[in-house]
Design a protein around this motif. Structure first.
Motif, mmCIF file in Angstrom:
data_model
loop_
_atom_site.group_PDB
_atom_site.id
_atom_site.type_symbol
_atom_site.label_atom_id
_atom_site.label_comp_id
_atom_site.label_asym_id
_atom_site.label_seq_id
_atom_site.Cartn_x
_atom_site.Cartn_y
_atom_site.Cartn_z
ATOM 1 N N UNK A 19 -7.988 10.337 -8.539
ATOM 2 C CA UNK A 19 -6.548 10.594 -8.618
ATOM 3 C C UNK A 19 -5.948 10.855 -7.244
ATOM 4 N N UNK A 20 -6.685 11.533 -6.363
ATOM 5 C CA UNK A 20 -6.130 11.819 -5.037
ATOM 6 C C UNK A 20 -6.166 10.610 -4.101
ATOM 7 N N UNK A 21 -6.778 9.508 -4.534
ATOM 8 C CA UNK A 21 -6.724 8.259 -3.767
ATOM 9 C C UNK A 21 -5.350 7.600 -3.889
ATOM 10 N N UNK A 22 -4.705 7.781 -5.033
ATOM 11 C CA UNK A 22 -3.472 7.051 -5.345
ATOM 12 C C UNK A 22 -2.382 7.264 -4.302
ATOM 13 N N UNK A 23 -2.017 8.500 -3.933
ATOM 14 C CA UNK A 23 -0.942 8.652 -2.955
ATOM 15 C C UNK A 23 -1.287 8.047 -1.584
ATOM 16 N N UNK A 24 -2.552 8.120 -1.196
ATOM 17 C CA UNK A 24 -2.968 7.551 0.099
ATOM 18 C C UNK A 24 -2.882 6.030 0.051
ATOM 19 N N UNK A 42 -1.123 4.301 -1.987
ATOM 20 C CA UNK A 42 0.296 3.972 -2.160
ATOM 21 C C UNK A 42 0.996 3.900 -0.805
ATOM 22 N N UNK A 43 0.829 4.926 0.000
ATOM 23 C CA UNK A 43 1.539 5.016 1.280
ATOM 24 C C UNK A 43 1.002 4.033 2.315
ATOM 25 N N UNK A 44 -0.309 3.887 2.391
ATOM 26 C CA UNK A 44 -0.913 3.106 3.471
ATOM 27 C C UNK A 44 -1.195 1.651 3.124
ATOM 28 N N UNK A 45 -1.139 1.306 1.835
ATOM 29 C CA UNK A 45 -1.475 -0.064 1.442
ATOM 30 C C UNK A 45 -0.385 -0.678 0.573
ATOM 31 N N UNK A 46 -0.092 -0.063 -0.564
ATOM 32 C CA UNK A 46 0.826 -0.686 -1.510
ATOM 33 C C UNK A 46 2.257 -0.773 -0.995
ATOM 34 N N UNK A 88 5.302 -3.905 2.351
ATOM 35 C CA UNK A 88 5.922 -5.027 1.636
ATOM 36 C C UNK A 88 5.308 -6.363 2.042
ATOM 37 N N UNK A 89 5.071 -6.565 3.327
ATOM 38 C CA UNK A 89 4.515 -7.844 3.793
ATOM 39 C C UNK A 89 3.105 -8.033 3.256
ATOM 40 N N UNK A 90 2.234 -7.042 3.450
ATOM 41 C CA UNK A 90 0.855 -7.155 2.970
ATOM 42 C C UNK A 90 0.813 -7.278 1.448
ATOM 43 N N UNK A 91 1.633 -6.490 0.762
ATOM 44 C CA UNK A 91 1.674 -6.562 -0.691
ATOM 45 C C UNK A 91 2.152 -7.905 -1.206
ATOM 46 N N UNK A 128 -11.467 -9.521 -5.192
ATOM 47 C CA UNK A 128 -10.272 -9.144 -4.453
ATOM 48 C C UNK A 128 -10.504 -7.870 -3.677
ATOM 49 N N UNK A 129 -9.777 -7.745 -2.563
ATOM 50 C CA UNK A 129 -9.871 -6.525 -1.769
ATOM 51 C C UNK A 129 -8.607 -6.342 -0.961
ATOM 52 N N UNK A 130 -8.383 -5.116 -0.556
ATOM 53 C CA UNK A 130 -7.261 -4.774 0.315
ATOM 54 C C UNK A 130 -7.694 -3.668 1.251
ATOM 55 N N UNK A 131 -7.469 -3.864 2.525
ATOM 56 C CA UNK A 131 -7.840 -2.865 3.532
ATOM 57 C C UNK A 131 -6.608 -2.238 4.149
#
Length: 186
Positions: free
Chosen positions: A14-19, A21-25, A28-31, A92-95
């Motif tokens: 659960x504590x992964x989600x905000x991180x 969210x902010x750093x990956x999701x 806009x361009x990467x998403x 799939x992956x996202x860094x």
């Protein structure tokens, strides 16, 4: 946890989600480049947040990716579109931006191959990526994936159509150099 040489793939906390969210999701361009759907803002607490894990969804296995040295959260990974009849799935992956260029993508793909072929008993894994995504193409090919085709102008990304490359790997052709471990490091 699945362990590669540099990263581990573990359950999403659960504590992964905000991180994430902010750093990956929220990038806009990467998403826009990573998703097959248009980017849209979603609150971290929303029940529609794509980073949340539905433990009952059998067609996708999402992971959080952490550095083995220090445990820092560096991204996401998944096997998705799992087809138990044909024994196939997509990779799939996202860094996070600060985790790119360190060889993590190659290690993540290797760990997902181990999971797909050894743990799940799959026959085929497939990757679809934009033709200009040199890092993903390199990570796939270093793990034995073969380019099988190009879908010309198939991805609408921020106002333009881009080509997508399809890569595939069969279990019989997979040659793990340093097998990922699923033993939790014991």
């Amino acid at each position: 946890m699945l362990r590669g040489t540099k990263v581990g793939l573990r359950a999403r906390h659960a504590d992964d989600i905000p991180v994430l969210q902010a750093d990956l999701y929220d990038d806009v361009v990467a998403g826009s480049r990573a998703q097959a759907t248009p980017w849209r803002p979603v609150a971290a607490a929303s029940k529609d947040n794509p980073l949340l894990v539905d433990d009952k969804a059998e067609g996708i296995v999402p992971f959080s990716v952490v550095e083995l040295d220090g445990g820092a959260l560096v991204g996401t990974a998944a096997l998705w579109g799992i087809d138990t009849h044909h024994r196939s799935a997509h990779v799939g992956l996202g860094l996070m931006p600060y985790a790119r260029g360190k060889g993590y993508g190659t290690d993540i793909v290797a760990a997902l191959c181990h999971y797909g072929f050894v743990v799940r008993g799959l026959h085929r894994l497939q990757i679809e990526t934009l033709a200009d995504n040199a890092a993903m193409l390199r990570a796939a090919e270093r793990n034995g994936f073969v380019r099988e085709g190009v879908l010309r102008s198939s991805a609408w990304v921020l106002g333009t159509f881009l080509d997508e490359v399809i890569l595939g790997l069969l279990a019989a052709d997979w040659r793990p150099e340093a097998p990922a471990r699923a033993d939790g490091g014991r």
